[in-house]
Design an enzyme around this catalytic site. Sequence first.
Site, PDB file in Angstrom:
ATOM      1  N   LYS A 116       1.066  -0.890   0.133  1.00  0.00           N
ATOM      2  CA  LYS A 116       0.299   0.190   0.126  1.00  0.00           C
ATOM      3  C   LYS A 116       0.506   1.462  -0.110  1.00  0.00           C
ATOM      4  O   LYS A 116       0.431   2.259  -0.237  1.00  0.00           O
ATOM      5  CB  LYS A 116      -0.501   0.500   1.321  1.00  0.00           C
ATOM      6  CG  LYS A 116      -1.657  -1.196   1.540  1.00  0.00           C
ATOM      7  CD  LYS A 116      -3.218  -1.120   0.668  1.00  0.00           C
ATOM      8  CE  LYS A 116      -3.892  -2.909   0.780  1.00  0.00           C
ATOM      9  NZ  LYS A 116      -3.447  -3.450   0.428  1.00  0.00           N
TER      10      LYS A 116
HETATM   11  C1  LIG Z   1      -4.495  -5.247   0.407  1.00  0.00           C
HETATM   12  C2  LIG Z   1      -3.175  -6.578   0.365  1.00  0.00           C
HETATM   13  C3  LIG Z   1      -3.656  -6.928  -1.213  1.00  0.00           C
HETATM   14  C4  LIG Z   1      -5.134  -6.963  -1.803  1.00  0.00           C
HETATM   15  O1  LIG Z   1      -4.530  -6.258  -2.630  1.00  0.00           O
HETATM   16  P1  LIG Z   1      -5.724  -5.170  -3.896  1.00  0.00           P
HETATM   17  O2  LIG Z   1      -5.671  -4.263  -3.716  1.00  0.00           O
HETATM   18  O3  LIG Z   1      -6.490  -5.091  -2.521  1.00  0.00           O
HETATM   19  O4  LIG Z   1      -7.165  -6.620  -4.535  1.00  0.00           O
HETATM   20  C5  LIG Z   1      -2.677  -8.090  -0.708  1.00  0.00           C
HETATM   21  N1  LIG Z   1      -1.741  -8.179   0.609  1.00  0.00           N
HETATM   22  C6  LIG Z   1      -1.384  -7.264   0.742  1.00  0.00           C
HETATM   23  C7  LIG Z   1      -0.175  -7.121   1.940  1.00  0.00           C
HETATM   24  C8  LIG Z   1      -2.252  -6.493   0.842  1.00  0.00           C
HETATM   25  O5  LIG Z   1      -2.732  -5.289   2.135  1.00  0.00           O
END
Ligand SMILES: *Cc1c(COP(=O)(O)O)cnc(C)c1O
Length: 499
Positions: free
Chosen positions: A111
Site C-alpha cells: 500500500k
Molecule cells: C491490500 C493487500 C492485498 C490486496 O490488494 P488489493 O489491491 O486490495 O487486491 C494483498 N496483500 C496485502 C499484503 C495487502 O495489504
Amino acid sequence: MALISTRGNAQTVPASQAVLRGLASDGGLYVPQTLPRFSEAQIAQMAHQSYQEIALTVLSALLNDLDGKALAAAIGGAYARFSAPQVAPLLALDKRTHVLELFHGPTLAFKDIALQLLPRLTRLAMDKQGEARELLVLVATSGDTGKAALEGFMDVPGTRCAVFYPQEGVSAAQRLQMTTQAGSNTHVIAVKGNFDDAQTGVKAIFADPAFNALMEAQGRVLSSANSINFGRLAPQVVYYFAAYARLLASGAITLGQKVNVAVPTGNFGNILAAYYAGEMGLPLGKLLCASNANRVLADFIQTGVYDTRRDFLKTLSPSMDILISSNLERLLFELADRDAATVRGWMGELAAKGRYDMGSNRQEKLAHAFAGGWADDHQTQAQIKDTWAQHHYLCDTHTAVALHVLNEHRQDTGDSDPWVVVSTASPYKFGWDVAKALLGQSAVQGLDDFQACALLAKETGGQVPPRIAELPGLPLRHRAVVEPKAMPDAVLEALKGNK
Ligand SMILES: *Cc1c(COP(=O)(O)O)cnc(C)c1O
C-alpha cells in the site's frame, strides 16, 4: 486525460479532481475516458530508467493535468522513504518465476507504493483546484491500507485522515502500527465487525447528504484514500512497467515478449492496475487473480457469477479477507463495453440480492484476460515452508497465496511462460503465522508476535525490520471502538477540538 464514472451519471472531470473526490457523485468509480498508450520503443527505453523516472513517464500520462515538475518532486519525495533503492526490487526464484517485492516502504506492505504518493498528489490537486477546505480522508482498512494512509497523510497541511479497521480482523502488528500512529491530523477507530462492515460504513458516510452538509459547514470536504480513488490506482500501474523494464534489462525476456502476473487479491486494486498496464501497451499475458478462502473472485472468474452470499472467513491473509471487491466495478465497466447502465444493473442486483450474473459471453471475455484460483490456510502455510525449502525465500502469507495459485495454474495448464509474482507484504508483518508455518506450532507456542519475529529472523538469517521491532515500545494513542452504525458519530467525536 479526463475521467468518467462507471455509473454514467457524473460529470467528466480532470485527474486532479478525481484525486480529490475519490468516489464519483453518482456512486460510481472514476475511470480514464481513454487510456494513454506506450509504444515498444518507449517501453524499451524504460529498461535504462530508474523507478522514479518510469513513474514520471507513466504518471504524467495518467494524471496529465498535474504540473510535471511538481509531479517529479512528489515522486522523488514519496520513494525516498523506501528502504530499497530500486523501490520495487525484482528477485528471481528460478528462471521463470520472478518476485516483485512491493513492501519496502515505511509500513512494510505494498500500500505504501500508492499511499506515500497519494497525499502528495492530493496536495498538488488541492492547489490546482483552489481547494481551501480541509480534506477529511476517510479510510476503511483490512489492515494495511489504514497504516499506509496514516503514514502518508500524517501532518500534510490541509488534510486530516480517519481510519476504520475491523476490531478482530487485523494482526497484532497491524493493530499496533495503527493505534500508535503519531501526527496531529490522524484518527484511528476500531469497528465491531469485519472489513466489509467498515467499508460499507465509510461508503454510507460518503453518501449521506446531511453528514456532507455538516462537514461543509465546518469548512471540510470528504475524500477517500481507498483504492476506489484513482490517485491510488495510478501509482500502482507504474510497478508493472518497472518490473517489465527490469526483466528486459536483465535479459530475462526480449522486447515484446509476454509476461504473466500473479497477484494476491482482495479489493482488486493491484490486479486492476496490471490490467490497465496491459491496456496501455505493456506486453502482459494472463493475469492470475489469487484469492484466499474468501474466494468470491476466483469463483467469479470461473462462472461469471459474483455471489457474496457466503460466510466471511478469517484467514491467515487478512488483507485479502474481502467479499465485496470495490475495484471490480472498474473491470465490469470494460466487460460491459463501457455501458454504464449495465454496470448500474449489476451493482443494483449486488446491493439488493448479494449476487449478479454477467452471462456467459462476458464471462468468456473475463476468462480470456484473467485466470483465478485460491489457497486455503493449510495450503498457504505449506507454501511458505516449500518456498523456503526450495528457494531460501521467505514470503508472507499473502504472497504465499499467489505462489500456491501459480503452482496450481502451471500444473493445470502446462504453462511455461515467465511470471512476475507480486509480493505484497514483509513476512515480518505477519511474523507469528509465518514463523508457525516455517517452524511448526511448538516453536511459536507462547510467543507473542514480536518474539516470533525475532525467532523467524534468527532461523532464516534475516532481520526484523526496525519499524516492526519498535512497535511494542511505542505509546498507545488511539483507543476508540464503535459499532458500525456509530461510525459517523465517531468521526464527529474525533473532529471535536480539531476545528
Ligand atoms: C491490500 C493487500 C492485498 C490486496 O490488494 P488489493 O489491491 O486490495 O487486491 C494483498 N496483500 C496485502 C499484503 C495487502 O495489504
